[in-house]
Design a protein around this motif. Structure first.
Motif, PDB file in Angstrom:
ATOM      1  N   PHE A  10       0.979  -1.307   0.062  1.00 32.26           N
ATOM      2  CA  PHE A  10      -0.212  -0.071  -0.189  1.00 32.26           C
ATOM      3  C   PHE A  10       0.982   1.326   0.100  1.00 32.26           C
ATOM      4  CE2 PHE A  10      -2.130   3.327   2.786  1.00 32.26           C
ATOM      5  CZ  PHE A  10      -3.106   3.619   1.768  1.00 32.26           C
ATOM      6  N   LEU A  11       1.902   1.126   0.559  1.00 26.46           N
ATOM      7  CA  LEU A  11       2.995   2.486   0.761  1.00 26.46           C
ATOM      8  C   LEU A  11       3.540   2.700  -0.373  1.00 26.46           C
ATOM      9  CD1 LEU A  11       4.074   2.170   4.542  1.00 26.46           C
ATOM     10  CD2 LEU A  11       2.280   3.581   3.615  1.00 26.46           C
ATOM     11  N   GLN A  12       3.848   1.555  -1.259  1.00 25.42           N
ATOM     12  CA  GLN A  12       4.641   1.589  -2.451  1.00 25.42           C
ATOM     13  C   GLN A  12       3.993   1.812  -3.655  1.00 25.42           C
ATOM     14  OE1 GLN A  12       6.706  -2.233  -2.085  1.00 25.42           O
ATOM     15  NE2 GLN A  12       8.253  -1.439  -0.636  1.00 25.42           N
ATOM     16  N   ARG A  13       2.651   2.105  -3.289  1.00 25.41           N
ATOM     17  CA  ARG A  13       1.847   2.868  -4.596  1.00 25.41           C
ATOM     18  C   ARG A  13       2.518   3.776  -5.335  1.00 25.41           C
ATOM     19  NH1 ARG A  13      -3.657   4.512  -2.261  1.00 25.41           N
ATOM     20  NH2 ARG A  13      -2.206   5.188  -0.789  1.00 25.41           N
ATOM     21  N   PRO A  14       2.368   4.144  -6.564  1.00 25.94           N
ATOM     22  CA  PRO A  14       2.824   5.262  -7.265  1.00 25.94           C
ATOM     23  C   PRO A  14       2.171   6.585  -6.661  1.00 25.94           C
ATOM     24  CG  PRO A  14       2.217   3.640  -8.776  1.00 25.94           C
ATOM     25  CD  PRO A  14       1.584   3.284  -7.554  1.00 25.94           C
ATOM     26  N   VAL A  15       2.905   7.532  -6.649  1.00 32.16           N
ATOM     27  CA  VAL A  15       2.285   8.747  -6.139  1.00 32.16           C
ATOM     28  C   VAL A  15       0.871   9.173  -6.838  1.00 32.16           C
ATOM     29  CG1 VAL A  15       2.667  11.351  -5.822  1.00 32.16           C
ATOM     30  CG2 VAL A  15       4.529   9.737  -5.564  1.00 32.16           C
ATOM     31  N   CYS A  25       9.392  -1.648   9.107  1.00 30.09           N
ATOM     32  CA  CYS A  25       8.140  -0.990   9.061  1.00 30.09           C
ATOM     33  C   CYS A  25       8.672   0.884   8.985  1.00 30.09           C
ATOM     34  CB  CYS A  25       7.720  -0.848  10.542  1.00 30.09           C
ATOM     35  SG  CYS A  25       7.037  -2.626  10.864  1.00 30.09           S
ATOM     36  N   ALA A  26       9.685   1.214   9.510  1.00 29.56           N
ATOM     37  CA  ALA A  26      10.043   2.689   9.743  1.00 29.56           C
ATOM     38  C   ALA A  26      10.306   2.880   8.484  1.00 29.56           C
ATOM     39  CB  ALA A  26      11.077   2.759  10.936  1.00 29.56           C
ATOM     40  N   ASP A  27      11.339   2.151   7.788  1.00 27.48           N
ATOM     41  CA  ASP A  27      11.969   2.550   6.480  1.00 27.48           C
ATOM     42  C   ASP A  27      10.590   2.660   5.422  1.00 27.48           C
ATOM     43  OD1 ASP A  27      14.451   2.394   7.609  1.00 27.48           O
ATOM     44  OD2 ASP A  27      14.923   0.609   6.563  1.00 27.48           O
ATOM     45  N   ALA A  28       9.829   1.834   5.487  1.00 28.75           N
ATOM     46  CA  ALA A  28       8.732   1.800   4.520  1.00 28.75           C
ATOM     47  C   ALA A  28       7.782   3.223   4.611  1.00 28.75           C
ATOM     48  CB  ALA A  28       7.837   0.595   4.753  1.00 28.75           C
ATOM     49  N   LEU A  29       7.685   3.533   5.777  1.00 25.91           N
ATOM     50  CA  LEU A  29       6.782   4.698   6.146  1.00 25.91           C
ATOM     51  C   LEU A  29       7.783   6.036   5.974  1.00 25.91           C
ATOM     52  CD1 LEU A  29       5.117   3.929   9.460  1.00 25.91           C
ATOM     53  CD2 LEU A  29       3.822   5.024   7.467  1.00 25.91           C
ATOM     54  N   GLU A  30       8.995   5.889   6.223  1.00 23.26           N
ATOM     55  CA  GLU A  30       9.670   6.916   5.740  1.00 23.26           C
ATOM     56  C   GLU A  30       9.767   7.225   4.319  1.00 23.26           C
ATOM     57  OE1 GLU A  30      14.162   8.860   7.318  1.00 23.26           O
ATOM     58  OE2 GLU A  30      14.032   6.665   6.866  1.00 23.26           O
ATOM     59  N   ALA A  31       9.992   6.272   3.452  1.00 25.76           N
ATOM     60  CA  ALA A  31      10.286   6.466   1.918  1.00 25.76           C
ATOM     61  C   ALA A  31       8.716   6.878   1.504  1.00 25.76           C
ATOM     62  CB  ALA A  31      10.410   5.067   1.468  1.00 25.76           C
ATOM     63  N   GLY A  59      10.898   7.776  17.314  1.00 25.46           N
ATOM     64  CA  GLY A  59      10.047   6.908  16.690  1.00 25.46           C
ATOM     65  C   GLY A  59       9.244   7.528  15.309  1.00 25.46           C
ATOM     66  N   LEU A  60       8.634   8.670  15.894  1.00 25.42           N
ATOM     67  CA  LEU A  60       8.080   9.562  14.653  1.00 25.42           C
ATOM     68  C   LEU A  60       8.981   9.773  13.652  1.00 25.42           C
ATOM     69  CD1 LEU A  60       5.672  11.735  17.029  1.00 25.42           C
ATOM     70  CD2 LEU A  60       4.959   9.659  15.670  1.00 25.42           C
ATOM     71  N   LYS A  61      10.295  10.527  13.864  1.00 25.52           N
ATOM     72  CA  LYS A  61      11.242  10.925  13.103  1.00 25.52           C
ATOM     73  C   LYS A  61      11.510   9.659  12.263  1.00 25.52           C
ATOM     74  CE  LYS A  61      15.578  13.409  12.894  1.00 25.52           C
ATOM     75  NZ  LYS A  61      16.606  14.096  13.628  1.00 25.52           N
ATOM     76  N   ALA A  62      11.955   8.725  12.930  1.00 27.85           N
ATOM     77  CA  ALA A  62      12.379   7.523  12.091  1.00 27.85           C
ATOM     78  C   ALA A  62      11.289   7.086  10.951  1.00 27.85           C
ATOM     79  CB  ALA A  62      12.636   6.415  12.880  1.00 27.85           C
ATOM     80  N   CYS A  63      10.033   7.154  11.471  1.00 27.09           N
ATOM     81  CA  CYS A  63       8.982   6.713  10.472  1.00 27.09           C
ATOM     82  C   CYS A  63       8.604   8.050   9.528  1.00 27.09           C
ATOM     83  CB  CYS A  63       7.499   6.061  11.117  1.00 27.09           C
ATOM     84  SG  CYS A  63       8.101   4.762  12.100  1.00 27.09           S
TER      85      CYS A  63
END
Length: 271
Positions: free
Chosen positions: A43-48, A85-91, A113-117
């Protein structure tokens, strides 16, 4: 015990160019349930071009969060999962803003944690100005007034003193305590599964009062895992988000989208 008072909060105002936003809650991400995490990552990796202008996570993104040091390779046995989890959200957040409101499982997610995500924290509740209307956002647990045992527990663990003392414990000790609390919670659920009337739900009067104080017409919340729309009278309503469980039978995963056409539930493809 009374519900929180949103009239004391400054509203979050959407930028003028926003045309659509999306809401999710109660994913309960954990390393032992990889199917839900993989669905979330897809879901997070959908095109913009397929995304809304912002994503709102209204609590219980994680099954448990015992401190931001779970992201530290030197202390966390599940560090690989938490870092994924954090990397997927941050991207995702590099191109789409993400707003996070703590739930009853991840209220210890802090600034690190918020910053990492890549997420921006929200108070519970938050009033949201969008498309010329006020919307009220909440995780929902603070409005389940009939669940008096939980409300006492919630009041205790949201105290800064309790949180400082808990976070001062070792990671292994915190993890053990959290596991014991989850097992107690699951036992309570099993004991009431046969009778839906025993399940805690949002108090209708408290929801109406919160909406009226915020000058809003719709409360959007999670927590109860019972997606529905409830009329509260006087053109007020509460809209309940779906939980996510890709391994359930049948599987569950849904996004609530708000745009110029109104509110729409969008089931996610599960294969």
């Amino acid at each position: 015990m009374s519900a929180p008072s949103p009239d004391r909060l400054d509203p979050l105002r959407a930028p003028a160019h926003w045309q659509a936003v999306e809401f999710v809650s109660d994913l309960h991400l954990q390393s032992g349930e990889p199917q839900t995490f993989e669905l979330w990552r897809a879901f997070l990796q959908r095109p913009v071009s397929q995304r809304a202008d912002a994503l709102f996570i209204l609590g219980d993104l994680f099954e448990v969060w015992v401190g931001d040091d779970v992201l530290d390779t030197s202390t966390s046995p599940d560090q690989t999962f938490w870092r994924a989890c954090a990397d997927a959200l941050e991207a995702f957040s590099l191109q789409t803003p993400v707003y996070f409101m703590a739930g009853n499982r991840d209220f210890l997610l802090g600034a690190q944690g918020l910053k990492a995500c890549g997420m921006q924290g929200l108070s519970d509740p938050t009033t949201f100005d969008f498309l010329g209307q006020h919307w009220l956002l909440s995780h929902g647990d603070a409005l389940c007034l009939a669940d008096t045992d939980y409300m006492r527990f919630r009041e205790q663990v949201r105290q800064p003193t309790w949180q400082r003392e808990f976070l001062a414990r070792s990671l292994s000790e915190r993890t053990t305590i959290a596991r014991d609390l989850r097992e107690q919670s699951e036992a309570r659920k099993r004991n009431t599964a046969h009778d839906p009337s025993l399940w805690a739900d949002v108090d209708a009067a408290a929801a109406r009062a919160a909406l009226q104080a915020a000058g809003a017409h719709t409360l959007i919340h999670g927590h109860t895992h019972r997606p529905a729309v409830h009329a509260l009278g006087n053109d007020l309503q509460r809209v309940v988000l779906s939980d996510w469980d890709a391994g359930a039978n049948p599987p569950r995963a849904e996004v609530l989208r708000l745009d110029t056409h109104g509110l729409r539930r969008i089931p996610l493809p599960l294969s």
